[in-house]
Design a protein around this motif. Structure first.
Motif: not given
Length: 249
Positions: A65-68, A70-71, A74, A119, A123
């Motif tokens: 899950d690329h977005e997760t 990143h989140t 960070h 991913s 990040a």
């Protein structure tokens, strides 16, 4: 006093969990990420019982899950204030010979081991570039050194891709960035628990992980671990004909 902060993905079991134990013993605070939250909780309890001074942050993470990804990276950077090292460790050992009716297993392995690693590296580099320092550790495999056959074909290809990503980043010479690739040999873990106990050169999880941690601490660009017998085996694997590799695997 903390020696620094380390994020480890795939930390709920196997090499990731053992790295967490050993890095905690060395004095690092930890950000541990995996899908299985209950195993992470148990690991945190174990580590903080042994090392009460250590800070252990947990995050649920599916690296596909690329977005997760990143989140979470960070978020951990914000929680700790800085991230000194990120260990891209999460991986799958699934796979089947191509054309044998298991494209699902091969795709899942590729998405987790390579696209997931991409991913995580993306990040991590966002954080490290902003900080102007950091140590990215990519966990590859001795199987990455040559094309492997049957059920190992896709797994080995993904791990070769991980190593190539790391080499590209080293070539870029990002200011303040160290990049290491670790190539584990036969180390007992959850991923290979189905493999025969008497497999030649197989070492237990603690011993094998200790060799990985030593190499990571030295910030080696490339490390075959444990060094014996994998350094000489690696030398041979990269030079012998494919017909010989076929008989070795």
């Amino acid at each position: 006093m903390s020696k620094g902060t380390i994020v480890i993905t795939g930390a709920s079991a196997g090499l990731g969990a053992e790295m967490a134990r050993q890095f905690a013993a060395l004095g690092y605070d930890l950000g541990l990420c995996a899908r299985r939250e209950e195993k992470l909780e148990a690991l945190r309890e174990e580590i903080t019982a042994a090392h009460p001074e250590r800070r252990v942050e947990l995050r649920s993470l599916d690296v596909t899950d690329h977005e997760t990804v990143h989140t979470v990276i960070h978020d951990l950077a914000g929680a700790f204030g800085t991230l000194d090292r990120i260990v891209v460790n999460a991986g799958l050992g699934k796979g089947a010979a191509l054309g044998k009716g298991r494209p699902d297993a091969n795709r899942q392995t590729a998405m987790t081991n390579f696209v997931g690693a991409l991913s995580q590296a993306e990040a991590a580099l966002e954080v490290f570039r902003a900080q102007e320092h950091g140590h990215l550790v990519m966990v590859s495999s001795m199987s990455a050194l040559r094309g492997m056959r049957k059920a190992m074909t896709v797994y080995a290809a993904t791990k070769a891709g991980v190593a190539s990503l790391a080499e590209g980043l080293r070539s870029e010479r990002v200011p303040g960035l160290d990049v290491s690739v670790v190539y584990p040999g036969y180390i007992r873990s959850e991923m290979n628990e189905h493999v025969a106990q008497n497999t030649p050169f197989m070492v237990d999880t603690e011993t094998g992980t200790r060799a990985m941690v030593r190499a990571i601490e030295k910030r080696k660009a490339k490390a075959y671990v444990p060094a014996w017998p994998w350094v000489p085996i690696g030398f041979l694997l990269k030079r012998v004909p494919l017909s010989v590799v076929r008989r070795m695997t």
